[in-house]
Design an enzyme around this catalytic site. Structure first.
Site, PDB file in Angstrom:
ATOM      1  N   TYR A 154       0.831  -1.220   0.000  1.00 48.78           N
ATOM      2  CA  TYR A 154       0.000   0.000   0.000  1.00 48.78           C
ATOM      3  C   TYR A 154       0.861   1.263   0.000  1.00 48.78           C
ATOM      4  O   TYR A 154       0.575   2.229  -0.725  1.00 48.78           O
ATOM      5  CB  TYR A 154      -0.899  -0.057   1.231  1.00 48.78           C
ATOM      6  CG  TYR A 154      -1.924   1.042   1.380  1.00 48.78           C
ATOM      7  CD1 TYR A 154      -3.098   1.046   0.631  1.00 48.78           C
ATOM      8  CD2 TYR A 154      -1.738   2.060   2.323  1.00 48.78           C
ATOM      9  CE1 TYR A 154      -4.056   2.041   0.805  1.00 48.78           C
ATOM     10  CE2 TYR A 154      -2.683   3.057   2.506  1.00 48.78           C
ATOM     11  CZ  TYR A 154      -3.847   3.043   1.735  1.00 48.78           C
ATOM     12  OH  TYR A 154      -4.786   4.028   1.916  1.00 48.78           O
ATOM     13  N   LYS A 158       0.815   4.099  -2.830  1.00 50.23           N
ATOM     14  CA  LYS A 158       0.427   5.478  -2.520  1.00 50.23           C
ATOM     15  C   LYS A 158       1.562   6.465  -2.808  1.00 50.23           C
ATOM     16  O   LYS A 158       1.310   7.624  -3.185  1.00 50.23           O
ATOM     17  CB  LYS A 158      -0.038   5.587  -1.057  1.00 50.23           C
ATOM     18  CG  LYS A 158      -1.375   4.873  -0.782  1.00 50.23           C
ATOM     19  CD  LYS A 158      -2.460   5.282  -1.752  1.00 50.23           C
ATOM     20  CE  LYS A 158      -3.873   5.034  -1.246  1.00 50.23           C
ATOM     21  NZ  LYS A 158      -4.896   5.314  -2.279  1.00 50.23           N
TER      22      LYS A 158
HETATM   23  N1  NAD Z   1      -9.592   5.764   5.506  1.00 43.98           N
HETATM   24  C1  NAD Z   1      -8.361   6.220   5.638  1.00 43.98           C
HETATM   25  O1  NAD Z   1      -7.870   6.408   6.759  1.00 43.98           O
HETATM   26  C2  NAD Z   1      -7.514   6.524   4.424  1.00 43.98           C
HETATM   27  C3  NAD Z   1      -6.264   7.108   4.635  1.00 43.98           C
HETATM   28  C4  NAD Z   1      -5.455   7.397   3.550  1.00 43.98           C
HETATM   29  C5  NAD Z   1      -5.886   7.116   2.268  1.00 43.98           C
HETATM   30  N2  NAD Z   1      -7.110   6.532   2.085  1.00 43.98           N
HETATM   31  C6  NAD Z   1      -7.500   6.243   0.703  1.00 43.98           C
HETATM   32  O2  NAD Z   1      -8.722   6.890   0.411  1.00 43.98           O
HETATM   33  C7  NAD Z   1      -9.457   6.109  -0.527  1.00 43.98           C
HETATM   34  C8  NAD Z   1     -10.850   5.820   0.028  1.00 43.98           C
HETATM   35  O3  NAD Z   1     -10.697   5.134   1.269  1.00 43.98           O
HETATM   36  P1  NAD Z   1     -11.929   4.767   2.232  1.00 43.98           P
HETATM   37  O4  NAD Z   1     -11.390   4.794   3.605  1.00 43.98           O
HETATM   38  O5  NAD Z   1     -13.121   5.572   1.877  1.00 43.98           O
HETATM   39  O6  NAD Z   1     -12.128   3.216   1.814  1.00 43.98           O
HETATM   40  P2  NAD Z   1     -13.417   2.285   1.765  1.00 43.98           P
HETATM   41  O7  NAD Z   1     -12.894   0.893   1.862  1.00 43.98           O
HETATM   42  O8  NAD Z   1     -14.448   2.724   2.752  1.00 43.98           O
HETATM   43  O9  NAD Z   1     -13.991   2.570   0.296  1.00 43.98           O
HETATM   44  C9  NAD Z   1     -13.261   2.200  -0.840  1.00 43.98           C
HETATM   45  C10 NAD Z   1     -14.225   1.995  -1.984  1.00 43.98           C
HETATM   46  O10 NAD Z   1     -13.471   1.608  -3.144  1.00 43.98           O
HETATM   47  C11 NAD Z   1     -14.180   0.588  -3.815  1.00 43.98           C
HETATM   48  N3  NAD Z   1     -13.290  -0.226  -4.638  1.00 43.98           N
HETATM   49  C12 NAD Z   1     -12.340  -1.100  -4.220  1.00 43.98           C
HETATM   50  N4  NAD Z   1     -11.772  -1.706  -5.287  1.00 43.98           N
HETATM   51  C13 NAD Z   1     -12.353  -1.188  -6.391  1.00 43.98           C
HETATM   52  C14 NAD Z   1     -12.184  -1.413  -7.785  1.00 43.98           C
HETATM   53  N5  NAD Z   1     -11.296  -2.311  -8.247  1.00 43.98           N
HETATM   54  N6  NAD Z   1     -12.959  -0.713  -8.660  1.00 43.98           N
HETATM   55  C15 NAD Z   1     -13.868   0.187  -8.204  1.00 43.98           C
HETATM   56  N7  NAD Z   1     -14.071   0.435  -6.885  1.00 43.98           N
HETATM   57  C16 NAD Z   1     -13.320  -0.245  -5.995  1.00 43.98           C
HETATM   58  C17 NAD Z   1     -14.800  -0.229  -2.693  1.00 43.98           C
HETATM   59  O11 NAD Z   1     -15.869  -1.055  -3.166  1.00 43.98           O
HETATM   60  C18 NAD Z   1     -15.237   0.865  -1.719  1.00 43.98           C
HETATM   61  O12 NAD Z   1     -16.558   1.303  -1.969  1.00 43.98           O
HETATM   62  C19 NAD Z   1      -8.629   4.875  -0.809  1.00 43.98           C
HETATM   63  O13 NAD Z   1      -7.834   5.070  -1.955  1.00 43.98           O
HETATM   64  C20 NAD Z   1      -7.744   4.789   0.416  1.00 43.98           C
HETATM   65  O14 NAD Z   1      -6.573   4.051   0.165  1.00 43.98           O
HETATM   66  C21 NAD Z   1      -7.935   6.226   3.130  1.00 43.98           C
END
Ligand code: NAD
Length: 253
Positions: A154, A158
């Site tokens: 990851y 990123k």
């Molecule tokens: N939550 C955190 O603390 C955090 C921190 C840093 C970065 N992020 C990044 O932010 C973004 C959103 O995170 P989140 O916490 O809302 O995650 P989440 O798991 O709640 O939502 C992610 C969404 O992406 C969809 N998804 C996964 N694989 C997919 C694919 N191949 N095609 C289409 N859709 C797909 C999932 O179905 C889900 O609805 C991600 O890229 C994550 O890495 C999150």
């Protein structure tokens, strides 16, 4: 394009979490929004939230790591809403493990969704942006880009998205297209709830422990990230490109 014409945005991974909050926010700013996620039916809640508030949205089922599905999804958005000129590459997954236990599948899945997905979506949308002489691409990076135990896959993806973002900014700038990255810290979503479960902690305790380490003394909410994305996707942000904004409640090193 006249400034009164509605711009079309695609937000990937918008069925829930940060993507859902971003879709709602961009719709509130007047964008027509394609709510894209793996399962079209799972996008229903986000679409309903937008339309209930008077906005325009469609649900689109698509695996962002599949080139054919991406091409078909972008064509569908173009015919149903109009040419997409705002793209938020937010879809993401975790496959955390220490290096010695990380499988090739764990590695490939994370690379495919984050990096290949952002590449395929950006490639499919850029032609519409170039034609319009306007575009906004925002990629979701993470504080994990700086390194995080158990996340070799990851954090590499990123950090990779930051290089990808800067290169798109260089290549597409002359066409009126900007590319920026938002790098969230700890945001309370299903993703962090799943991490809490994996490490055997209740989600409330997990959030409290995280908040204690954050200068503003709270964890982030999806809307905190949607606010930053709204800035980068705005018409007024045309001179801001190739940047990485950490949204983490404090500085990171
Ligand atoms: N939550 C955190 O603390 C955090 C921190 C840093 C970065 N992020 C990044 O932010 C973004 C959103 O995170 P989140 O916490 O809302 O995650 P989440 O798991 O709640 O939502 C992610 C969404 O992406 C969809 N998804 C996964 N694989 C997919 C694919 N191949 N095609 C289409 N859709 C797909 C999932 O179905 C889900 O609805 C991600 O890229 C994550 O890495 C999150």
């Amino acid at each position: 394009m006249s400034t009164t014409e509605q711009r079309v945005a695609i937000v990937t991974g918008a069925a829930r979490g940060i993507g859902a909050a971003t879709a709602v926010r961009l719709a509130a700013e007047g964008r027509a929004v394609a709510v894209l996620d793996l399962d079209e039916a799972a996008c229903k809640d986000t679409v309903e939230k937008i339309t209930a508030a008077g906005g325009k949205a469609v649900a689109v089922g698509c695996d962002v790591s599949d080139a054919e599905q991406v091409e078909a999804a972008v064509e569908r958005v173009t015919s149903e809403l109009g040419a997409p000129t705002v793209l938020v590459n937010n879809a993401g997954v975790l496959r955390d493990n220490l290096l010695f236990k990380m499988s090739e599948g764990d590695w490939d899945t994370v690379m495919n969704v984050h990096l290949r997905g952002a590449f395929l979506m950006s490639r499919a949308c850029q032609k519409h942006m170039v034609d319009a002489g306007f575009g906004r691409i925002v990629n979701l990076s993470s504080s994990s880009a700086l390194g995080n135990r158990g996340q070799a896959n990851y954090s590499a993806a990123k950090a990779g998205l930051q290089g990808f973002t800067k290169t798109l900014a260089i290549e597409l700038g002359k066409f009126g297209v900007t590319a920026n990255a938002v790098a969230p810290g700890f945001i309370a979503t299903d993703m962090t709830a799943a991490t809490a479960e994996r490490v055997g902690m209740g989600f409330e305790d997990f959030q409290a422990a995280a908040a204690a380490q954050i200068p503003v003394q709270r964890v982030g909410r999806p809307e905190d990230i949607a606010n930053a994305i709204a800035f980068f996707t705005g018409d007024a942000a045309g001179f801001v490109s190739g940047q990485v904004m950490y949204v983490a409640g404090g500085p990171l090193s």
